[in-house]
Every structure is written in structure tokens, then in C-alpha cells.
Design a protein around this motif. Structure first.
Motif, mmCIF file in Angstrom:
data_model
loop_
_atom_site.group_PDB
_atom_site.id
_atom_site.type_symbol
_atom_site.label_atom_id
_atom_site.label_comp_id
_atom_site.label_asym_id
_atom_site.label_seq_id
_atom_site.Cartn_x
_atom_site.Cartn_y
_atom_site.Cartn_z
ATOM 1 N N PHE A 16 0.737 -1.131 -0.170
ATOM 2 C CA PHE A 16 0.040 0.191 0.047
ATOM 3 C C PHE A 16 1.083 1.112 -0.047
ATOM 4 O O PHE A 16 1.733 1.460 0.928
ATOM 5 C CB PHE A 16 -0.964 -0.151 1.061
ATOM 6 C CG PHE A 16 -1.735 -1.150 1.122
ATOM 7 C CD1 PHE A 16 -3.279 -0.830 0.553
ATOM 8 C CD2 PHE A 16 -1.829 -2.187 1.531
ATOM 9 C CE1 PHE A 16 -4.235 -1.983 0.550
ATOM 10 C CE2 PHE A 16 -2.591 -3.328 1.726
ATOM 11 C CZ PHE A 16 -3.949 -3.217 1.230
ATOM 12 N N LEU A 17 0.765 2.128 -0.974
ATOM 13 C CA LEU A 17 1.527 3.178 -1.255
ATOM 14 C C LEU A 17 1.027 4.705 -0.749
ATOM 15 O O LEU A 17 -0.085 5.058 -1.118
ATOM 16 C CB LEU A 17 1.868 3.362 -2.908
ATOM 17 C CG LEU A 17 2.443 2.092 -3.466
ATOM 18 C CD1 LEU A 17 2.750 2.232 -4.846
ATOM 19 C CD2 LEU A 17 3.465 1.482 -2.663
ATOM 20 N N ASP A 18 1.610 5.409 0.124
ATOM 21 C CA ASP A 18 1.438 6.602 0.477
ATOM 22 C C ASP A 18 1.847 7.461 -0.486
ATOM 23 O O ASP A 18 2.517 7.323 -1.566
ATOM 24 C CB ASP A 18 2.087 7.116 1.685
ATOM 25 C CG ASP A 18 1.702 6.182 2.963
ATOM 26 O OD1 ASP A 18 0.559 5.435 2.835
ATOM 27 O OD2 ASP A 18 2.301 6.202 3.911
ATOM 28 N N GLY A 19 1.128 8.776 -0.595
ATOM 29 C CA GLY A 19 1.571 9.759 -1.507
ATOM 30 C C GLY A 19 2.885 10.591 -1.028
ATOM 31 O O GLY A 19 2.827 11.023 0.106
ATOM 32 N N TRP A 20 3.622 10.670 -1.828
ATOM 33 C CA TRP A 20 4.802 11.530 -1.767
ATOM 34 C C TRP A 20 4.897 12.911 -2.365
ATOM 35 O O TRP A 20 4.281 13.104 -3.434
ATOM 36 C CB TRP A 20 6.240 10.550 -2.204
ATOM 37 C CG TRP A 20 6.489 9.395 -1.522
ATOM 38 C CD1 TRP A 20 5.994 8.265 -1.722
ATOM 39 C CD2 TRP A 20 7.222 9.399 0.030
ATOM 40 N NE1 TRP A 20 6.780 7.521 -0.609
ATOM 41 C CE2 TRP A 20 7.168 8.098 0.356
ATOM 42 C CE3 TRP A 20 7.796 10.402 0.561
ATOM 43 C CZ2 TRP A 20 7.779 7.441 1.491
ATOM 44 C CZ3 TRP A 20 8.487 9.982 1.746
ATOM 45 C CH2 TRP A 20 8.678 8.894 2.165
ATOM 46 N N ASP A 21 5.409 14.036 -1.683
ATOM 47 C CA ASP A 21 5.685 15.179 -2.327
ATOM 48 C C ASP A 21 7.271 15.055 -2.742
ATOM 49 O O ASP A 21 8.152 15.210 -1.971
ATOM 50 C CB ASP A 21 5.465 16.145 -1.555
ATOM 51 C CG ASP A 21 5.351 17.594 -1.987
ATOM 52 O OD1 ASP A 21 6.180 17.969 -2.701
ATOM 53 O OD2 ASP A 21 4.438 18.331 -1.646
ATOM 54 N N ALA A 22 7.442 15.358 -4.082
ATOM 55 C CA ALA A 22 8.963 15.509 -4.455
ATOM 56 C C ALA A 22 9.712 16.780 -3.895
ATOM 57 O O ALA A 22 10.946 16.700 -3.814
ATOM 58 C CB ALA A 22 8.900 15.628 -6.032
ATOM 59 N N GLY A 23 8.715 17.883 -3.441
ATOM 60 C CA GLY A 23 9.536 19.038 -2.927
ATOM 61 C C GLY A 23 10.228 19.780 -3.738
ATOM 62 O O GLY A 23 10.989 20.842 -3.572
ATOM 63 N N SER A 24 9.965 19.739 -5.089
ATOM 64 C CA SER A 24 10.595 20.384 -6.148
ATOM 65 C C SER A 24 9.747 21.525 -6.659
ATOM 66 O O SER A 24 10.182 22.340 -7.416
ATOM 67 C CB SER A 24 10.913 19.406 -7.395
ATOM 68 O OG SER A 24 9.631 18.727 -7.782
ATOM 69 N N GLU A 25 8.323 21.559 -6.422
ATOM 70 C CA GLU A 25 7.319 22.666 -6.733
ATOM 71 C C GLU A 25 6.724 23.077 -5.535
ATOM 72 O O GLU A 25 6.212 22.353 -4.707
ATOM 73 C CB GLU A 25 6.905 22.327 -7.992
ATOM 74 C CG GLU A 25 5.913 23.249 -8.341
ATOM 75 C CD GLU A 25 5.057 22.820 -9.738
ATOM 76 O OE1 GLU A 25 5.718 23.000 -10.902
ATOM 77 O OE2 GLU A 25 3.967 22.370 -9.913
ATOM 78 N N ALA A 26 6.356 24.498 -5.421
ATOM 79 C CA ALA A 26 5.317 24.964 -4.446
ATOM 80 C C ALA A 26 3.956 24.310 -4.632
ATOM 81 O O ALA A 26 3.640 24.336 -5.682
ATOM 82 C CB ALA A 26 5.352 26.536 -4.152
ATOM 83 N N ASN A 27 3.253 23.834 -3.571
ATOM 84 C CA ASN A 27 2.050 23.221 -3.686
ATOM 85 C C ASN A 27 0.938 24.443 -3.776
ATOM 86 O O ASN A 27 0.119 24.816 -2.953
ATOM 87 C CB ASN A 27 1.867 22.428 -2.657
ATOM 88 C CG ASN A 27 2.339 21.218 -2.391
ATOM 89 O OD1 ASN A 27 2.901 20.772 -3.616
ATOM 90 N ND2 ASN A 27 3.033 20.723 -1.338
ATOM 91 N N THR A 28 0.964 25.103 -4.914
ATOM 92 C CA THR A 28 0.062 26.362 -5.156
ATOM 93 C C THR A 28 -1.415 25.736 -5.378
ATOM 94 O O THR A 28 -2.257 26.573 -5.084
ATOM 95 C CB THR A 28 0.522 27.013 -6.457
ATOM 96 O OG1 THR A 28 0.540 26.358 -7.493
ATOM 97 C CG2 THR A 28 1.847 27.690 -6.081
ATOM 98 N N GLU A 29 -1.795 24.420 -5.834
ATOM 99 C CA GLU A 29 -2.777 24.112 -6.435
ATOM 100 C C GLU A 29 -3.561 24.870 -7.364
ATOM 101 O O GLU A 29 -4.651 24.867 -7.612
ATOM 102 C CB GLU A 29 -3.747 24.159 -5.309
ATOM 103 C CG GLU A 29 -3.127 22.771 -4.171
ATOM 104 C CD GLU A 29 -4.120 22.727 -2.907
ATOM 105 O OE1 GLU A 29 -5.435 22.895 -3.114
ATOM 106 O OE2 GLU A 29 -3.812 22.069 -1.940
#
Length: 266
Positions: free
Chosen positions: A168-181
Motif C-alpha cells: 500500500f503506497l502513500d503519497g509523496w511530495d517531490a519537494g521540487s515545486e510549491a504546492n500552489t494548487e
């Protein structure tokens, strides 16, 4: 007394003998016993079937890259450290070319395979990957589409020789772009009507667990937010798809050479 043989006659007979020896070895020296020939033939890789299930209610998983490799191959990423440019391109835009080229060039990699399908919520998709005794590990990466730089990943899990392994895989954030949505910064169709606003956050600079969708941009959280896990992956060897002798070579303890793995009998 035996008369001495003339030198010319001696050389003639020596030459004839040499030709006879050469012809004899030419006819026999290049032929190995059947068992030895079989042992020197290269065995093809075995096949494992990987199934991806999307567990997020409103997110789409982009085509995933699957890599089979040994334990000396560099990891796709290290939590808490900066993502590679190739992983960032996948996490931000769903682009797979960089990762494919990067790992095809690694000496410890056996196979790089692309699951060409987008996996929609609650849906599944399958892909077959190659593995052998020296390359039993699988890694993968796929973008969580309605995010700035979110992805899911396997990190060097082992192909099971018997039964099925489930992850079961969690969601990762690459940390390479701001999460502006912001719709303009996310490569996915924007909801209609689009929401205004932007999350004012900085680029984190390192891979970390994704915090989901908060609704400060164009994507309403009641649709696109998730609670981990985001995906389920199952891995199972495929005797019917593997070449003859491949599973015995890849998993000698689980599939002895005398065992018929096809189920058809001898």
C-alpha cells in the motif's frame, strides 16, 4: 640394422600425420555434450505481473515507470533529500522519459517498463516486468495527477517467487515545486467552475509525505484530497508467461529444475 629414413620422406609423413590430427579435432573438438551445451546457454528472464489499484477517490495516477534491478542500483529517491531532476519531471508533469533513460543507463538494471495506462479512481491496470536471480528488486514511480509534484512509489521491493506480495503506497511530495494548487501549474483538467486563490507555500526542497489537497487553489479538497494510502500494488510471478527454465533460474529454491511450473505436465 634399420636403414635410416630419408629426411624428405620423414617430412612428408609428418605432414600427413599433422593433417590427420587436425581433421580429427575439427570433427570432435567443437562439440560439447548436450548437458554442457544447455548449461552454457543464457537463460531468459522470468516474468512477474504487477497490478496497480488506485485507492484515491478523486485522483488519477499517471503512467508508471517500473524498474527491475539489483541492490547496487541507486534508489529512486531518499526521503528527506532532494529529488532528482528526472523524478521531479515525473512528479510535476508526469513525464517518464528522463527516468526511463536514467535507469536504462544503470548497469544494475535489468528492465525498465512503462505501464502506459492512466489509472483512474478505484480502477486497476497491469503490466508485466522481467526479473532474474540477480535482479529481483522492483521500484516504480507514478504522478498523482491533480497535484503540483505528488507521486506514489515502490522503493526496491523484492519479487516473490511464491504467492503474491501486496504493498500500500502513500503519497509523496517531490519537494521540487510549491504546492500552489493552481490550475495553471498542474497538468490536469481544471474543475469547472475553477476556484480562485493560491496556496502561498515555498518549495520544500526535499522529498516528504504529501499533505494532500487543501482547497486554496483550483481543486476542491472534497473531491481531490485523499487519506493515505493512495494506491495498492500486487506482484506475482507468471509461470505461463515466463520462458522455459526462467523461473527455475530466477528462483532456484522455489522452482527446482525438475519441477514443471507450467501445470501442463511433462
Amino acid at each position: 640394422m634399420i636403414a635410416a629414413m630419408p629426411y624428405a620422406e620423414f617430412m612428408r609423413r609428418f605432414a600427413i600425420f599433422g593433417v590427420f590430427v587436425a581433421l580429427h579435432w575439427a570433427g570432435t573438438g567443437n562439440h560439447l555434450p548436450a548437458q554442457q551445451v544447455q548449461e552454457t546457454q543464457e537463460v531468459e528472464p522470468a516474468i512477474a505481473t504487477v497490478t496497480v489499484t488506485n485507492l484515491a477517490k478523486g485522483q488519477i495516477l499517471t503512467p508508471a515507470v517500473f524498474i527491475t534491478h539489483n541492490d547496487e542500483t541507486p534508489a529512486l529517491f531518499v526521503p528527506g533529500q532532494a529529488a532528482s531532476s528526472e523524478l521531479s519531471a515525473l512528479a510535476e508533469q508526469g513525464r517518464t522519459t528522463g527516468l526511463i533513460n536514467k535507469f536504462n543507463a544503470e548497469t544494475g538494471v535489468l528492465d525498465v517498463t512503462l505501464l502506459s495506462a492512466f489509472v483512474r479512481p478505484t480502477r486497476t491496470a497491469t503490466v508485466n516486468v522481467k526479473f532474474d536471480a540477480d535482479h529481483r528488486l522492483i521500484s516504480s514511480a507514478s504522478m498523482i495527477e491533480m497535484t503540483n509534484d505528488g507521486f506514489v512509489s515502490l522503493l526496491g521491493v523484492e519479487v516473490p517467487c511464491v504467492g503474491t506480495s501486496t504493498y500500500f503506497l502513500d503519497g509523496w511530495d517531490a519537494g521540487s515545486e510549491a504546492n500552489t494548487e493552481l490550475c495553471s501549474q498542474i497538468p490536469a483538467p481544471c474543475p469547472s467552475p475553477p476556484r480562485r486563490g493560491s496556496c502561498s507555500v515555498a518549495v520544500e526542497g526535499a522529498v516528504h509525505i504529501h499533505s494532500g489537497i487543501h482547497g486554496c487553489g483550483g481543486f476542491p479538497p472534497e473531491v481531490y484530497h485523499w487519506l493515505n494510502p493512495v494506491a495498492k500494488i500486487t506482484i506475482q510471478v507468471s509461470p505461463d508467461l515466463s520462458p522455459a527454465g526462467a523461473l527455475e533460474a530466477a528462483c532456484p529454491d522455489a522452482y527446482p529444475a525438475s519441477t514443471d511450473t507450467t501445470g501442463t505436465g511433462s
